[in-house]
Design a protein around this motif. Sequence first.
Motif, PDB file in Angstrom:
ATOM      1  N   ARG A 196      34.920  21.303  22.562  1.00  0.00           N
ATOM      2  CA  ARG A 196      33.501  21.683  22.600  1.00  0.00           C
ATOM      3  C   ARG A 196      32.632  20.777  21.730  1.00  0.00           C
ATOM      4  NH1 ARG A 196      32.824  28.228  22.963  1.00  0.00           N
ATOM      5  NH2 ARG A 196      34.637  28.672  24.243  1.00  0.00           N
ATOM      6  N   ILE A 197      33.261  20.038  20.838  1.00  0.00           N
ATOM      7  CA  ILE A 197      32.483  19.203  19.901  1.00  0.00           C
ATOM      8  C   ILE A 197      32.955  17.753  19.996  1.00  0.00           C
ATOM      9  CG2 ILE A 197      31.865  21.060  18.314  1.00  0.00           C
ATOM     10  CD1 ILE A 197      34.294  20.285  16.606  1.00  0.00           C
ATOM     11  N   PRO A 198      32.798  17.121  21.164  1.00  0.00           N
ATOM     12  CA  PRO A 198      33.304  15.752  21.326  1.00  0.00           C
ATOM     13  C   PRO A 198      32.524  14.712  20.541  1.00  0.00           C
ATOM     14  CG  PRO A 198      32.031  16.380  23.257  1.00  0.00           C
ATOM     15  CD  PRO A 198      32.140  17.611  22.406  1.00  0.00           C
ATOM     16  N   GLY A 199      31.265  15.056  20.193  1.00  0.00           N
ATOM     17  CA  GLY A 199      30.453  14.086  19.466  1.00  0.00           C
ATOM     18  C   GLY A 199      29.923  12.975  20.336  1.00  0.00           C
ATOM     19  N   SER A 200      30.059  13.105  21.668  1.00  0.00           N
ATOM     20  CA  SER A 200      29.604  12.044  22.564  1.00  0.00           C
ATOM     21  C   SER A 200      29.333  12.619  23.945  1.00  0.00           C
ATOM     22  CB  SER A 200      30.661  10.931  22.655  1.00  0.00           C
ATOM     23  OG  SER A 200      31.878  11.460  23.177  1.00  0.00           O
ATOM     24  N   ILE A 201      28.679  11.801  24.787  1.00  0.00           N
ATOM     25  CA  ILE A 201      28.374  12.214  26.153  1.00  0.00           C
ATOM     26  C   ILE A 201      28.850  11.128  27.113  1.00  0.00           C
ATOM     27  CG2 ILE A 201      26.386  13.593  25.429  1.00  0.00           C
ATOM     28  CD1 ILE A 201      24.614  11.273  26.556  1.00  0.00           C
ATOM     29  N   HIS A 251      27.661  23.707  26.929  1.00  0.00           N
ATOM     30  CA  HIS A 251      26.796  23.919  28.093  1.00  0.00           C
ATOM     31  C   HIS A 251      26.175  22.624  28.617  1.00  0.00           C
ATOM     32  CE1 HIS A 251      27.070  28.264  27.510  1.00  0.00           C
ATOM     33  NE2 HIS A 251      26.926  28.023  26.220  1.00  0.00           N
ATOM     34  N   ALA A 252      26.494  21.500  28.014  1.00  0.00           N
ATOM     35  CA  ALA A 252      25.871  20.236  28.400  1.00  0.00           C
ATOM     36  C   ALA A 252      26.550  19.663  29.640  1.00  0.00           C
ATOM     37  CB  ALA A 252      25.952  19.239  27.252  1.00  0.00           C
ATOM     38  N   ALA A 253      25.749  19.249  30.607  1.00  0.00           N
ATOM     39  CA  ALA A 253      26.290  18.653  31.832  1.00  0.00           C
ATOM     40  C   ALA A 253      26.904  17.286  31.558  1.00  0.00           C
ATOM     41  CB  ALA A 253      25.187  18.528  32.882  1.00  0.00           C
ATOM     42  N   LEU A 254      26.407  16.571  30.538  1.00  0.00           N
ATOM     43  CA  LEU A 254      26.896  15.224  30.228  1.00  0.00           C
ATOM     44  C   LEU A 254      28.034  15.220  29.217  1.00  0.00           C
ATOM     45  CD1 LEU A 254      23.467  13.330  29.944  1.00  0.00           C
ATOM     46  CD2 LEU A 254      25.133  13.169  31.805  1.00  0.00           C
ATOM     47  N   ARG A 255      28.508  16.378  28.794  1.00  0.00           N
ATOM     48  CA  ARG A 255      29.549  16.452  27.761  1.00  0.00           C
ATOM     49  C   ARG A 255      30.698  15.486  28.070  1.00  0.00           C
ATOM     50  NH1 ARG A 255      34.285  19.164  27.624  1.00  0.00           N
ATOM     51  NH2 ARG A 255      33.741  20.235  29.570  1.00  0.00           N
ATOM     52  N   SER A 256      31.095  14.715  27.063  1.00  0.00           N
ATOM     53  CA  SER A 256      32.200  13.784  27.221  1.00  0.00           C
ATOM     54  C   SER A 256      33.524  14.551  27.247  1.00  0.00           C
ATOM     55  CB  SER A 256      32.212  12.772  26.069  1.00  0.00           C
ATOM     56  OG  SER A 256      33.178  11.773  26.319  1.00  0.00           O
ATOM     57  N   VAL A 257      34.541  13.922  27.805  1.00  0.00           N
ATOM     58  CA  VAL A 257      35.825  14.597  27.969  1.00  0.00           C
ATOM     59  C   VAL A 257      36.916  13.830  27.243  1.00  0.00           C
ATOM     60  CG1 VAL A 257      35.125  15.611  30.155  1.00  0.00           C
ATOM     61  CG2 VAL A 257      36.371  13.439  30.152  1.00  0.00           C
ATOM     62  N   SER A 258      38.088  14.441  27.182  1.00  0.00           N
ATOM     63  CA  SER A 258      39.195  13.899  26.414  1.00  0.00           C
ATOM     64  C   SER A 258      39.704  12.590  27.000  1.00  0.00           C
ATOM     65  CB  SER A 258      40.336  14.916  26.397  1.00  0.00           C
ATOM     66  OG  SER A 258      41.523  14.315  25.919  1.00  0.00           O
ATOM     67  N   PRO A 259      40.061  11.635  26.160  1.00  0.00           N
ATOM     68  CA  PRO A 259      40.694  10.411  26.662  1.00  0.00           C
ATOM     69  C   PRO A 259      42.022  10.695  27.356  1.00  0.00           C
ATOM     70  CG  PRO A 259      40.787  10.508  24.264  1.00  0.00           C
ATOM     71  CD  PRO A 259      39.865  11.593  24.697  1.00  0.00           C
ATOM     72  N   ILE A 260      42.677  11.786  26.937  1.00  0.00           N
ATOM     73  CA  ILE A 260      43.917  12.177  27.613  1.00  0.00           C
ATOM     74  C   ILE A 260      43.616  12.547  29.055  1.00  0.00           C
ATOM     75  CG2 ILE A 260      45.779  13.884  27.670  1.00  0.00           C
ATOM     76  CD1 ILE A 260      45.545  14.086  24.659  1.00  0.00           C
ATOM     77  N   HIS A 261      42.543  13.284  29.238  1.00  0.00           N
ATOM     78  CA  HIS A 261      42.178  13.691  30.582  1.00  0.00           C
ATOM     79  C   HIS A 261      41.787  12.485  31.437  1.00  0.00           C
ATOM     80  CE1 HIS A 261      40.675  16.143  33.825  1.00  0.00           C
ATOM     81  NE2 HIS A 261      39.513  15.498  33.777  1.00  0.00           N
TER      82      HIS A 261
END
Length: 753
Positions: free
Chosen positions: A28-33, A255-265
Motif C-alpha cells: 500500500r505504500i510503494p512510494g512511487s507510481i 485507492h490510487a489508479a497509478l499506484r506502482s506495483v511490486s518488481p516481483i509481480h
Amino acid sequence: MMPAATATQVPSALQALNLLSCDQEPIRIPGSIQPHGFLLALPQDGERRVVQVSANLAQHIGVACEQALGKALPAILGERAASQLEAELARVELSAQPTHLGTVLVGKERYFDVLAHVFDRLLVLEFEVVTRATPPDFRHLYPKVGSFLLKINDVHDIIEMSAIAARQIRDVTGFGRVLVYQFDRDGHGHVLAESLADGYGSYLGQRFPASDIPRQARELYMLNRIRLIHDANYTPARLVPDVNPLTGAPNDLSHAALRSVSPIHLQYMRNMGTLASMSVSLVVKGQLWGLISCHNETPLPVAFEQRTVCEQLGQILALRIESRTDAGELEFRLEVRRTMVSMLAGLTQQNVDFADSLRGVFPALLHFGRASGAAIVVDDRLLTYGDVPGDEEVRELVQWLVANNHGEVFHTDQLSALHVPASAYSRVASGLLSMSISRIHPHYLLWFRPEVVQSIDWAGQPQEKSGPAQLTPRSSFASWRETIHGISAPWHGGEIELATEFRGALLGIVLERAEQMAELAEELGRANKELEAFSYSVSHDLRAPLRHIAGFADLLADTAGVDDLDKRRRFLKNIKDSARLAGKLVDDLLSFAQMGRAALHPCMVNMNELVRGCIQKLALDIRERQVDWAIGTLPSVRGDPTFVQLALYNLLSNAVKFTSQKELARIAVTASENAEEVVFHVADNGAGFNMEYVHKLFGVFQRLHRMEDFPGTGIGLANVRRIIERHGGRVWAESTPGEGATFSFSIPKDIVT
C-alpha cells in the motif's frame, strides 16, 4: 490469474525478500507510481497549494518537481486547466474512491484524464495521458453493458455467465486473454472461463496457487476493485517528498489508479509473456469471490471509460453470481430440509427404542448427509449402514471425538489429517460428520464420505509444492498435475447448519421419550399401588363376606334338626347380605377396571339434567329422610355423558350416605368456570373427614370411616378420579370433621381424548 500487484521501493529489495515475508510486503505504500501519468497532492482542507508531486512531472508537462512544490494549480497546469479542475472540485463530493474530473489540456498538446480522491488528509490528483482531446465518450460502450445484461439474465450457470463476461471484456478492452476464476476455500484460483485471441495459450480448468496473491493483496482487491498495468517494463516514478508531508508517514496509495506495483509481480508478468494486465474484483456477499484477469503480450493502455465499463460488467457478474448462488443454496437447503422433516416425522411416530428408530430411517439419513455410510453409537450398541469402517474403528473414532471435545456437531473432509488412524480406512471415510445425540452420554450419530481422488492441473508447479525457496516470481507456467488422496467431497455449509438443527430436534424427541417413560413409570407405580389394593381387597374385603357366608351356612347346617325358625331366618339373612356385599365388590372392581379401558365418546352434556337423574336414582336410598337439595345453575360441558353421570352419582351417593346421621341433610351442587375449565362442587353437612388423610381419599379401597358406621366398598371415589382424569380434569376435596365435606372436580373446555 496473476499474483498481487505488490510493491517495494527499490528493485534491490527483491533479493532481500524470502517466502516468509511475502505477506508483510508493503504494497500500500510503494512510494512511487506508474509512469503513464503524474500525481499532484494538495491538502484536503485549506489553501490549494501542491505539497507532493511525482518525480516524472517534468517529463509530462515540463515543470520540475522543485518548482511545483508549494505552488497553486494555475502555476503548474496553466489557468485554463486549473480553472476547469477547480470548477469540478467545487461541484463534486470526493471520497476515497477516485472520481473522474474530466479531460484537461496542459500546455499546447498534452491531454490528460484527471482522477481525484481524498485520503489520509490529502487531495490526490492523478493525471493519465490520453490521445483524445475530448472527455470520455460512453455512448459506444454503454450499449455493451445493456447487451451483457440481456445475455446474462437468461443464463443460470455460473461458468456460462463467466464465459460471456470474458468475451465482453475482451471486446471492450482488446486484451489478448481474459480469464475469469474463482478462489476455492484454500485461496487457490480455479479458472472457470476464458476468452482468447489467436496465439494465446489456454489456462481453462487450471489452478493458480494461493501463494500468487498474498493476504494483503487480497485485502487491496477489496478496496480498489480495478487495477491496470500498462507496461510491465516501466520504471516507477517516485514521490517527492517520499512521505506524506501532512502526516510524516509513507503515502497510502491503496485507492490510487497509478499506484506502482511490486518488481516481483512485474517479473512474474514477464515470465508469463505478459506486458500489460488488468484485474477486476468479483466481490460476492462482501467476500472476494474471484477475479477477472486480463493479459496482453504487448503494452496496452486502457482508457478510463473502458475501465469503468469493465468495472460495471464485473459488478453485474458478481451480482448474478450472488443471486445464482443464493438460488442454488435455497434449493439445496429445501431438499435437505424435506429429508430432515420426513425423518423426524417417522421418528416421532415410532414407539420403539430410539436407536432402533434411527436405524429405521438409515436410507434417509444417508440422503440427508449425502453420505455413503452411517453409524449410530448408543452405549455398547453399534448400528451401521452402508460403507463404514470396522466396528472397533468406529468405537475408537468415537473415543477420539470425546477425548478431543469436538463439540456437538463436528465435520471434516480430511479425517486422516486430524486423526492419523483414519488413514487405514480413508477409502470409505475420508469425510466425517459427527453429531452428539446426548448431553450426558457419549452417544453419536456419524456420517461417512468416501475418498475422492482429485487430479488438479496447476498453471506451473506452486513454490510450496517444491519445498523452501527464495521468494522469486515463478518462471514456468507449464501445466503441472497433482493427484490428491485422503480428501472427500466437502461438507456444505447448509448441511452443517441443518445438522445442528436436526440435532436439536433429535434431542427434543429423546426428551419427549424420556418424559413419556417417566409418565409411564408414574402410571406403572400407580397401577402397582392399585394392584396392591386389589390384593388387599381379595384378601380382606372380599374374603370377609365369603367367611360370613361359610360360617352362617355351617350354623344353618347345625340347626337342621332344630325348630327355631327365627334363628334360621337370621342366618339366611346374614348369608344373603354377605353374598350381596361380595357381589357389589366384584361389580365395583369390574367398573373400576372398565374406567381405564373404555373409550370416551364426548359430546355436550347438560349437567342440570344429569343431577336431576342422579337424585331420582337416589330416592330409594333416601326413603323417608329429610334432604335439602340446593342445585345451582350448572353449565353444560363436553364429555362422555355415561362416565360423567357415574362420577356425579358416586359423589351424590357419598353425600347421601355420609349425611345419614344428620336429622336434616343439606347437599349443594354448584359450579364455577374460567377460560380453561368448568369446576363443579358437591358439598354436604355430613360426617366429614380429617384432612390429614385426604391423600388417601381417592385411592382404591381406601376408607376413612368404619364400615359399620358407613358401609361401602371404597371404590367409588377411585372411580370418580379415574373418570375425571380420563377427561383431562382434576379432582380434590376439603372437609372439617363433623361439619361436612366438599368434593370438587374440573372438566377442561377442550378435552383431549
